[in-house]
Design a protein around this motif. Structure first.
Motif, PDB file in Angstrom:
ATOM      1  N   ALA A   1       0.829  -1.207   0.000  1.00  9.67           N
ATOM      2  CA  ALA A   1       0.000   0.000   0.000  1.00  9.67           C
ATOM      3  C   ALA A   1       0.864   1.257   0.000  1.00  9.67           C
ATOM      4  CB  ALA A   1      -0.914  -0.007   1.219  1.00  9.67           C
ATOM      5  N   PRO A   2       0.303   2.363  -0.509  1.00  9.21           N
ATOM      6  CA  PRO A   2       1.057   3.618  -0.504  1.00  9.21           C
ATOM      7  C   PRO A   2       1.257   4.149   0.911  1.00  9.21           C
ATOM      8  CG  PRO A   2      -1.194   3.998  -1.239  1.00  9.21           C
ATOM      9  CD  PRO A   2      -1.025   2.516  -1.090  1.00  9.21           C
ATOM     10  N   ALA A   3       2.195   5.057   1.035  1.00  4.52           N
ATOM     11  CA  ALA A   3       2.470   5.688   2.332  1.00  4.52           C
ATOM     12  C   ALA A   3       1.184   6.281   2.893  1.00  4.52           C
ATOM     13  CB  ALA A   3       3.522   6.774   2.166  1.00  4.52           C
ATOM     14  N   GLY A   4       0.984   6.094   4.169  1.00  2.00           N
ATOM     15  CA  GLY A   4      -0.197   6.646   4.828  1.00  2.00           C
ATOM     16  C   GLY A   4      -1.392   5.716   4.862  1.00  2.00           C
ATOM     17  N   PHE A   5      -1.354   4.622   4.113  1.00  9.32           N
ATOM     18  CA  PHE A   5      -2.508   3.725   4.048  1.00  9.32           C
ATOM     19  C   PHE A   5      -2.868   3.156   5.412  1.00  9.32           C
ATOM     20  CE2 PHE A   5      -4.274  -0.567   3.635  1.00  9.32           C
ATOM     21  CZ  PHE A   5      -5.413  -0.297   2.898  1.00  9.32           C
TER      22      PHE A   5
ATOM     23  N   GLN B   1     -12.308   1.827   6.817  1.00 10.83           N
ATOM     24  CA  GLN B   1     -11.287   2.862   6.783  1.00 10.83           C
ATOM     25  C   GLN B   1     -11.892   4.198   7.181  1.00 10.83           C
ATOM     26  OE1 GLN B   1     -10.114   1.514   2.659  1.00 10.83           O
ATOM     27  NE2 GLN B   1      -8.169   2.358   3.366  1.00 10.83           N
ATOM     28  N   ASN B   2     -11.131   4.984   7.897  1.00  9.19           N
ATOM     29  CA  ASN B   2     -11.566   6.295   8.342  1.00  9.19           C
ATOM     30  C   ASN B   2     -11.549   7.263   7.162  1.00  9.19           C
ATOM     31  OD1 ASN B   2     -11.681   8.926   9.407  1.00  9.19           O
ATOM     32  ND2 ASN B   2     -10.784   8.236  11.323  1.00  9.19           N
ATOM     33  N   PRO B   3     -12.703   7.851   6.808  1.00  9.57           N
ATOM     34  CA  PRO B   3     -12.736   8.756   5.658  1.00  9.57           C
ATOM     35  C   PRO B   3     -11.864   9.996   5.847  1.00  9.57           C
ATOM     36  CG  PRO B   3     -14.852   8.759   6.803  1.00  9.57           C
ATOM     37  CD  PRO B   3     -14.005   7.694   7.432  1.00  9.57           C
ATOM     38  N   ALA B   4     -11.643  10.407   7.090  1.00 10.44           N
ATOM     39  CA  ALA B   4     -10.832  11.594   7.349  1.00 10.44           C
ATOM     40  C   ALA B   4      -9.356  11.348   7.045  1.00 10.44           C
ATOM     41  CB  ALA B   4     -10.996  12.029   8.807  1.00 10.44           C
TER      42      ALA B   4
ATOM     43  N   MET C   1      -7.790   1.339  -4.767  1.00  9.71           N
ATOM     44  CA  MET C   1      -8.867   0.553  -4.171  1.00  9.71           C
ATOM     45  C   MET C   1      -9.858   1.488  -3.484  1.00  9.71           C
ATOM     46  SD  MET C   1      -8.332  -2.418  -1.348  1.00  9.71           S
ATOM     47  CE  MET C   1      -9.353  -2.298   0.093  1.00  9.71           C
ATOM     48  N   PRO C   2     -11.166   1.308  -3.718  1.00 10.05           N
ATOM     49  CA  PRO C   2     -12.141   2.155  -3.030  1.00 10.05           C
ATOM     50  C   PRO C   2     -12.053   1.991  -1.514  1.00 10.05           C
ATOM     51  CG  PRO C   2     -13.190   0.818  -4.731  1.00 10.05           C
ATOM     52  CD  PRO C   2     -11.786   0.324  -4.588  1.00 10.05           C
ATOM     53  N   ARG C   3     -12.403   3.052  -0.784  1.00 10.66           N
ATOM     54  CA  ARG C   3     -12.360   3.016   0.679  1.00 10.66           C
ATOM     55  C   ARG C   3     -13.352   1.988   1.202  1.00 10.66           C
ATOM     56  NH1 ARG C   3     -15.073   5.130   4.913  1.00 10.66           N
ATOM     57  NH2 ARG C   3     -16.486   6.297   3.600  1.00 10.66           N
ATOM     58  N   ILE C   4     -12.880   1.146   2.113  1.00  8.79           N
ATOM     59  CA  ILE C   4     -13.731   0.120   2.712  1.00  8.79           C
ATOM     60  C   ILE C   4     -14.602   0.770   3.778  1.00  8.79           C
ATOM     61  CG2 ILE C   4     -13.763  -2.039   4.027  1.00  8.79           C
ATOM     62  CD1 ILE C   4     -11.050  -2.667   2.656  1.00  8.79           C
ATOM     63  N   LEU C   5     -15.892   0.504   3.715  1.00 13.51           N
ATOM     64  CA  LEU C   5     -16.854   1.090   4.638  1.00 13.51           C
ATOM     65  C   LEU C   5     -16.796   0.415   6.006  1.00 13.51           C
ATOM     66  CD1 LEU C   5     -19.952   1.194   2.242  1.00 13.51           C
ATOM     67  CD2 LEU C   5     -18.330   3.042   2.706  1.00 13.51           C
TER      68      LEU C   5
ATOM     69  N   VAL D   1     -19.688  -2.825   0.668  1.00 12.82           N
ATOM     70  CA  VAL D   1     -18.488  -2.812   1.507  1.00 12.82           C
ATOM     71  C   VAL D   1     -17.516  -1.698   1.123  1.00 12.82           C
ATOM     72  CG1 VAL D   1     -18.599  -5.243   2.157  1.00 12.82           C
ATOM     73  CG2 VAL D   1     -17.381  -4.578   0.087  1.00 12.82           C
ATOM     74  N   ALA D   2     -17.695  -1.116  -0.050  1.00 11.18           N
ATOM     75  CA  ALA D   2     -16.865  -0.017  -0.529  1.00 11.18           C
ATOM     76  C   ALA D   2     -17.644   0.665  -1.653  1.00 11.18           C
ATOM     77  CB  ALA D   2     -15.525  -0.524  -1.041  1.00 11.18           C
ATOM     78  N   GLU D   3     -17.189   1.832  -2.062  1.00  6.21           N
ATOM     79  CA  GLU D   3     -17.857   2.537  -3.150  1.00  6.21           C
ATOM     80  C   GLU D   3     -17.862   1.680  -4.408  1.00  6.21           C
ATOM     81  OE1 GLU D   3     -20.133   5.283  -4.797  1.00  6.21           O
ATOM     82  OE2 GLU D   3     -19.352   5.541  -2.775  1.00  6.21           O
ATOM     83  N   GLY D   4     -19.058   1.269  -4.837  1.00  8.23           N
ATOM     84  CA  GLY D   4     -19.191   0.462  -6.041  1.00  8.23           C
ATOM     85  C   GLY D   4     -18.832  -1.002  -5.885  1.00  8.23           C
ATOM     86  N   ILE D   5     -18.614  -1.465  -4.670  1.00  8.77           N
ATOM     87  CA  ILE D   5     -18.215  -2.858  -4.419  1.00  8.77           C
ATOM     88  C   ILE D   5     -19.153  -3.465  -3.376  1.00  8.77           C
ATOM     89  CG2 ILE D   5     -16.358  -4.386  -3.620  1.00  8.77           C
ATOM     90  CD1 ILE D   5     -15.637  -2.947  -6.202  1.00  8.77           C
ATOM     91  N   ALA D   6     -19.575  -4.709  -3.614  1.00  9.46           N
ATOM     92  CA  ALA D   6     -20.443  -5.408  -2.665  1.00  9.46           C
ATOM     93  C   ALA D   6     -20.023  -6.868  -2.574  1.00  9.46           C
ATOM     94  CB  ALA D   6     -21.902  -5.315  -3.106  1.00  9.46           C
TER      95      ALA D   6
END
Length: 138
Positions: free
Chosen positions: A15-19, A57-60, A68-72, A101-106
């Motif tokens: 994952a990228p830095a900060g993930f 994942q925390n949206p902030a 990868m879309p953010r996991i809800l 479970v994520a934007e556009g993913i179920a």
């Protein structure tokens, strides 16, 4: 990969830095059971294991532009279901209950397979047969 734990390890390794800062702590069994009771569904085994490790994942703190879309979180999943903003919140045309479970993913409750959602007009299509595989290659 055989387990969700291995998939998360691989994802975090590449994952990228900060993930890692975006990941929420895991949900305990009581929180997951309460979620399932309120929603009237049972999380597939791999999705349950994933939420035990990281409750979304925390949206902030989410890194915009990540592939990868953010996991809800479970609370966000519940919000999608209860607000009826989620088009596939119950039985889809596929005859499956698709859990956002994520934007556009179920993930299908019945099979644990991962689907890409194409909005109101499009039929969901199969991305991966397991949640662990989706995580590992994202």
């Amino acid at each position: 990969l055989r387990t969700v734990e291995q998939a998360w390890e691989r994802l975090c390794l590449y994952a990228p830095a900060g993930f890692l800062w975006t990941l929420n702590s895991g949900a305990n069994e009581e929180k997951i059971a309460s979620f399932e009771d309120r929603m009237g569904l049972v999380l597939p085994m791999q999705l349950r294991a994933s939420y035990q490790l990281h409750d979304g994942q925390n949206p902030a703190h989410y890194v915009e532009g990540y592939q990868m879309p953010r996991i809800l979180s479970l609370a966000e999943v519940e919000q999608h279901f209860s607000s009826r903003t989620y088009i596939y919140s119950r039985k889809s045309d596929l005859g499956l209950t698709l859990i956002p479970v994520a934007e556009g993913i179920a993930v299908a409750e019945e099979t644990g397979s991962v689907y890409k959602l194409l909005g109101y007009a499009g039929e969901p299509f199969l991305l991966h047969h397991t949640w662990a595989r989706y995580l590992a290659i994202s």
